[in-house]
Design a protein around this motif. Structure first.
Motif, PDB file in Angstrom:
ATOM      1  N   ASN A 225      18.653 114.656 -15.168  1.00  0.00           N
ATOM      2  CA  ASN A 225      19.528 113.648 -15.295  1.00  0.00           C
ATOM      3  C   ASN A 225      18.500 112.541 -15.526  1.00  0.00           C
ATOM      4  OD1 ASN A 225      21.902 112.830 -14.740  1.00  0.00           O
ATOM      5  ND2 ASN A 225      21.779 111.437 -13.047  1.00  0.00           N
ATOM      6  N   ALA A 226      17.694 112.447 -15.547  1.00  0.00           N
ATOM      7  CA  ALA A 226      16.772 111.004 -15.901  1.00  0.00           C
ATOM      8  C   ALA A 226      17.001 111.286 -17.002  1.00  0.00           C
ATOM      9  CB  ALA A 226      15.641 111.120 -15.825  1.00  0.00           C
ATOM     10  N   MET A 227      16.330 112.574 -18.057  1.00  0.00           N
ATOM     11  CA  MET A 227      16.439 112.461 -19.432  1.00  0.00           C
ATOM     12  C   MET A 227      17.605 112.413 -20.372  1.00  0.00           C
ATOM     13  SD  MET A 227      15.546 115.854 -21.501  1.00  0.00           S
ATOM     14  CE  MET A 227      17.387 117.464 -21.464  1.00  0.00           C
ATOM     15  N   ILE A 228      19.185 113.064 -19.819  1.00  0.00           N
ATOM     16  CA  ILE A 228      20.115 112.460 -20.020  1.00  0.00           C
ATOM     17  C   ILE A 228      20.730 111.085 -20.607  1.00  0.00           C
ATOM     18  CG2 ILE A 228      23.037 112.713 -19.993  1.00  0.00           C
ATOM     19  CD1 ILE A 228      22.263 115.512 -18.332  1.00  0.00           C
ATOM     20  N   GLY A 229      19.573 110.480 -19.162  1.00  0.00           N
ATOM     21  CA  GLY A 229      20.593 108.394 -19.350  1.00  0.00           C
ATOM     22  C   GLY A 229      19.583 107.587 -20.321  1.00  0.00           C
ATOM     23  N   THR A 230      18.164 108.921 -20.949  1.00  0.00           N
ATOM     24  CA  THR A 230      18.096 108.421 -22.223  1.00  0.00           C
ATOM     25  C   THR A 230      18.905 108.231 -23.539  1.00  0.00           C
ATOM     26  OG1 THR A 230      16.985 110.720 -22.921  1.00  0.00           O
ATOM     27  CG2 THR A 230      15.628 109.226 -21.202  1.00  0.00           C
ATOM     28  N   VAL A 231      20.385 109.076 -23.095  1.00  0.00           N
ATOM     29  CA  VAL A 231      21.278 108.353 -23.730  1.00  0.00           C
ATOM     30  C   VAL A 231      21.683 107.581 -24.365  1.00  0.00           C
ATOM     31  CG1 VAL A 231      23.390 109.563 -24.328  1.00  0.00           C
ATOM     32  CG2 VAL A 231      21.904 111.130 -24.063  1.00  0.00           C
ATOM     33  N   SER A 232      21.655 106.742 -22.991  1.00  0.00           N
ATOM     34  CA  SER A 232      22.209 104.990 -23.207  1.00  0.00           C
ATOM     35  C   SER A 232      21.668 104.521 -24.329  1.00  0.00           C
ATOM     36  CB  SER A 232      21.738 104.455 -21.430  1.00  0.00           C
ATOM     37  OG  SER A 232      22.681 103.181 -21.801  1.00  0.00           O
ATOM     38  N   PRO A 233      20.563 103.539 -24.311  1.00  0.00           N
ATOM     39  CA  PRO A 233      20.489 103.487 -25.320  1.00  0.00           C
ATOM     40  C   PRO A 233      20.501 103.631 -27.054  1.00  0.00           C
ATOM     41  CG  PRO A 233      18.392 103.778 -23.992  1.00  0.00           C
ATOM     42  CD  PRO A 233      19.426 104.033 -23.337  1.00  0.00           C
ATOM     43  N   VAL A 234      20.513 104.696 -26.913  1.00  0.00           N
ATOM     44  CA  VAL A 234      21.342 105.335 -27.809  1.00  0.00           C
ATOM     45  C   VAL A 234      21.835 105.162 -28.657  1.00  0.00           C
ATOM     46  CG1 VAL A 234      20.507 107.522 -29.658  1.00  0.00           C
ATOM     47  CG2 VAL A 234      19.511 107.145 -27.910  1.00  0.00           C
ATOM     48  N   ALA A 235      23.061 105.691 -27.489  1.00  0.00           N
ATOM     49  CA  ALA A 235      24.262 105.775 -27.963  1.00  0.00           C
ATOM     50  C   ALA A 235      25.119 104.212 -28.157  1.00  0.00           C
ATOM     51  CB  ALA A 235      25.293 106.234 -26.401  1.00  0.00           C
ATOM     52  N   THR A 236      24.029 102.801 -27.502  1.00  0.00           N
ATOM     53  CA  THR A 236      24.337 101.363 -27.213  1.00  0.00           C
ATOM     54  C   THR A 236      24.266 100.702 -28.868  1.00  0.00           C
ATOM     55  OG1 THR A 236      24.128 101.179 -25.188  1.00  0.00           O
ATOM     56  CG2 THR A 236      23.882  99.543 -26.558  1.00  0.00           C
ATOM     57  N   MET A 237      23.425 102.044 -29.749  1.00  0.00           N
ATOM     58  CA  MET A 237      23.034 101.558 -29.982  1.00  0.00           C
ATOM     59  C   MET A 237      24.172 102.085 -32.135  1.00  0.00           C
ATOM     60  SD  MET A 237      19.017 102.164 -31.203  1.00  0.00           S
ATOM     61  CE  MET A 237      17.754 101.307 -29.879  1.00  0.00           C
ATOM     62  N   GLY A 238      24.428 103.026 -31.396  1.00  0.00           N
ATOM     63  CA  GLY A 238      25.694 103.681 -32.523  1.00  0.00           C
ATOM     64  C   GLY A 238      26.718 103.186 -32.180  1.00  0.00           C
ATOM     65  N   LEU A 239      27.501 102.915 -31.118  1.00  0.00           N
ATOM     66  CA  LEU A 239      28.937 101.784 -30.852  1.00  0.00           C
ATOM     67  C   LEU A 239      28.803 100.841 -31.188  1.00  0.00           C
ATOM     68  CD1 LEU A 239      29.515 102.843 -27.112  1.00  0.00           C
ATOM     69  CD2 LEU A 239      30.117 104.164 -29.694  1.00  0.00           C
ATOM     70  N   ALA A 240      27.069  99.829 -31.152  1.00  0.00           N
ATOM     71  CA  ALA A 240      26.955  98.701 -32.172  1.00  0.00           C
ATOM     72  C   ALA A 240      26.878  98.730 -33.024  1.00  0.00           C
ATOM     73  CB  ALA A 240      25.501  98.446 -31.406  1.00  0.00           C
ATOM     74  N   PHE A 241      26.607  99.789 -34.082  1.00  0.00           N
ATOM     75  CA  PHE A 241      26.751  99.917 -35.201  1.00  0.00           C
ATOM     76  C   PHE A 241      27.852 100.208 -35.680  1.00  0.00           C
ATOM     77  CE2 PHE A 241      26.992 102.453 -38.900  1.00  0.00           C
ATOM     78  CZ  PHE A 241      26.644 101.684 -40.102  1.00  0.00           C
ATOM     79  N   LEU A 242      28.956 100.710 -35.457  1.00  0.00           N
ATOM     80  CA  LEU A 242      30.465 101.029 -35.373  1.00  0.00           C
ATOM     81  C   LEU A 242      31.234  99.813 -35.140  1.00  0.00           C
ATOM     82  CD1 LEU A 242      30.536 104.679 -34.272  1.00  0.00           C
ATOM     83  CD2 LEU A 242      30.539 104.390 -36.624  1.00  0.00           C
ATOM     84  N   PHE A 243      31.427  99.589 -34.070  1.00  0.00           N
ATOM     85  CA  PHE A 243      32.023  98.320 -33.025  1.00  0.00           C
ATOM     86  C   PHE A 243      31.300  96.950 -34.160  1.00  0.00           C
ATOM     87  CE2 PHE A 243      32.955 102.589 -31.384  1.00  0.00           C
ATOM     88  CZ  PHE A 243      34.157 102.736 -31.469  1.00  0.00           C
ATOM     89  N   LEU A 244      30.373  96.408 -33.835  1.00  0.00           N
ATOM     90  CA  LEU A 244      29.682  95.339 -34.171  1.00  0.00           C
ATOM     91  C   LEU A 244      29.197  94.862 -35.763  1.00  0.00           C
ATOM     92  CD1 LEU A 244      28.364  94.506 -30.110  1.00  0.00           C
ATOM     93  CD2 LEU A 244      30.782  94.334 -31.279  1.00  0.00           C
ATOM     94  N   GLY A 245      28.282  96.003 -36.037  1.00  0.00           N
ATOM     95  CA  GLY A 245      28.097  95.570 -37.807  1.00  0.00           C
ATOM     96  C   GLY A 245      26.366  95.339 -37.608  1.00  0.00           C
ATOM     97  N   GLU A 246      26.351  95.785 -36.668  1.00  0.00           N
ATOM     98  CA  GLU A 246      25.090  95.551 -35.608  1.00  0.00           C
ATOM     99  C   GLU A 246      23.658  96.768 -36.492  1.00  0.00           C
ATOM    100  OE1 GLU A 246      23.825  95.587 -31.557  1.00  0.00           O
ATOM    101  OE2 GLU A 246      25.445  93.332 -31.237  1.00  0.00           O
ATOM    102  N   LYS A 247      23.208  96.942 -37.176  1.00  0.00           N
ATOM    103  CA  LYS A 247      22.454  97.150 -37.907  1.00  0.00           C
ATOM    104  C   LYS A 247      20.461  96.989 -37.283  1.00  0.00           C
ATOM    105  CE  LYS A 247      24.608  96.385 -42.458  1.00  0.00           C
ATOM    106  NZ  LYS A 247      24.256  95.870 -43.451  1.00  0.00           N
ATOM    107  N   VAL A 248      20.594  98.372 -37.098  1.00  0.00           N
ATOM    108  CA  VAL A 248      18.740  98.196 -36.949  1.00  0.00           C
ATOM    109  C   VAL A 248      17.614  98.189 -38.260  1.00  0.00           C
ATOM    110  CG1 VAL A 248      17.242  99.758 -35.275  1.00  0.00           C
ATOM    111  CG2 VAL A 248      19.640  99.807 -35.201  1.00  0.00           C
ATOM    112  N   THR A 249      16.347  97.762 -37.974  1.00  0.00           N
ATOM    113  CA  THR A 249      15.890  97.977 -38.606  1.00  0.00           C
ATOM    114  C   THR A 249      14.473  98.814 -38.547  1.00  0.00           C
ATOM    115  OG1 THR A 249      14.375  96.065 -37.871  1.00  0.00           O
ATOM    116  CG2 THR A 249      15.830  95.185 -38.954  1.00  0.00           C
TER     117      THR A 249
END
Length: 311
Positions: free
Chosen positions: A262-286
């Motif tokens: 479960n702790a390992m799966i929790g690391t999905v959260s930051p990655v998911a935030t980056m992906g959702l932010a790119f799709l819905f907010l246009g946030e780009k990651v350098t």
């Protein structure tokens, strides 16, 4: 006898457990995205937090009522006034102060950066546990702290060069949220064991809701809670989709898979935030931000998984 005991054993591999855990992590990750969208249409932190609590509270009240009914049916004693008061205070710390600080910080920094800062709260648990409760600090925790905060420093410096004091202000608020939630985690443990998670969550959420609504009444006119359909939709999304549902998904995962998984799966959260932010907010990651993010996830993810395996 052995055939009767077999169903109680946790399966070695449960696809549904991993699915529930990943779904909960992704739904938690959507919170910052929804908040950012709400800010984009003119909503302020106090109103959004009050609406979130208004819509989430009924679900937790039902859970609390069921918990009380079961306790009475089993002849268990109700919690004392002292326990109720401590649960209310700890709940306000974890569900109001931490949330409000996070909401404030998201006015100034990206959803991805905010999620990474919040992701480091286990290290604050270790530090506060040592300072306040004399819990030992292992070398692994110090290494994780160093790796994660090197990553955050890289991201902070790049953002500070671009936005200056906004980055400092936003990172400070979200760090306060992580600190508050870590203290909540430390203080809630004995209360959870005393009265159970369902009743404690009900008391904590009720307390946080009262504080949030009182804050709103002091800072905004009450008619401000009468909002448009678009705002209402966002409030329901953050209250149910990013608060209530992920709680149930994560609890379902914990019943089916080991804590380390479960702790390992929790690391999905930051990655998911980056992906959702790119799709819905246009946030780009350098590339620099990506490198810093990897350091944070390696430090915290590795520490969380190792810590879960020890339990």
């Amino acid at each position: 006898m052995s055939s009767l005991a077999a169903p109680a054993l946790r399966p070695a591999f449960s696809p549904s457990g991993y699915l529930f855990g990943a779904t909960g992590a992704i739904l938690f990750a959507s919170k910052g995205i929804i908040i950012k969208i709400a800010y984009g249409i003119g909503l302020d932190p106090e109103t959004l937090l009050a609406l979130r609590m208004v819509f989430a509270l009924p679900f937790y009240l039902v859970i609390g009522a069921i918990a009380v009914f079961r306790m009475r049916a089993n002849g268990e004693a109700m919690p004392s006034r002292g326990v109720l008061l401590r649960s209310a205070l700890v709940g306000a710390l974890g569900y109001w102060l931490a949330s409000y600080s996070d909401f404030l910080g998201l006015q100034y920094i990206s959803a991805s950066f905010a999620r990474l800062i919040l992701f480091t709260y286990p290290l604050f648990v270790v530090l506060l546990g040592a300072l306040l409760f004399r819990q030992p600090i292992r070398a692994r925790a110090l290494l994780a702290f160093a790796v994660a905060y090197c990553g955050l420093a890289v991201i902070f410096l790049q953002n500070f060069a671009a936005t200056g004091t906004d980055t400092l202000r936003g990172a400070g608020f979200v760090a306060m949220a992580a600190l508050s939630f870590a203290l909540y985690q430390l203080l809630a443990g004995s209360l959870l064991r005393s009265i159970g998670s369902a009743l404690f969550t009900c008391i904590a959420m009720t307390s946080a809701s009262i504080v949030s609504l009182a804050q709103f009444a002091l800072m905004r006119p009450l008619e401000g809670l009468v909002v448009s359909g678009d705002v209402l939709t966002l409030a329901l999304m953050i209250a149910i989709g990013a608060t209530v549902l992920p709680t149930f998904f994560m609890n379902a995962a914990l019943k089916r898979i080991p804590p380390a998984a479960n702790a390992m799966i929790g690391t999905v959260s930051p990655v998911a935030t980056m992906g959702l932010a790119f799709l819905f907010l246009g946030e780009k990651v350098t590339m620099i931000e990506l490198a810093g993010s990897v350091l944070v996830m390696l430090g915290i993810g590795g520490f969380s998984i190792a810590d879960a395996r020890r339990r």
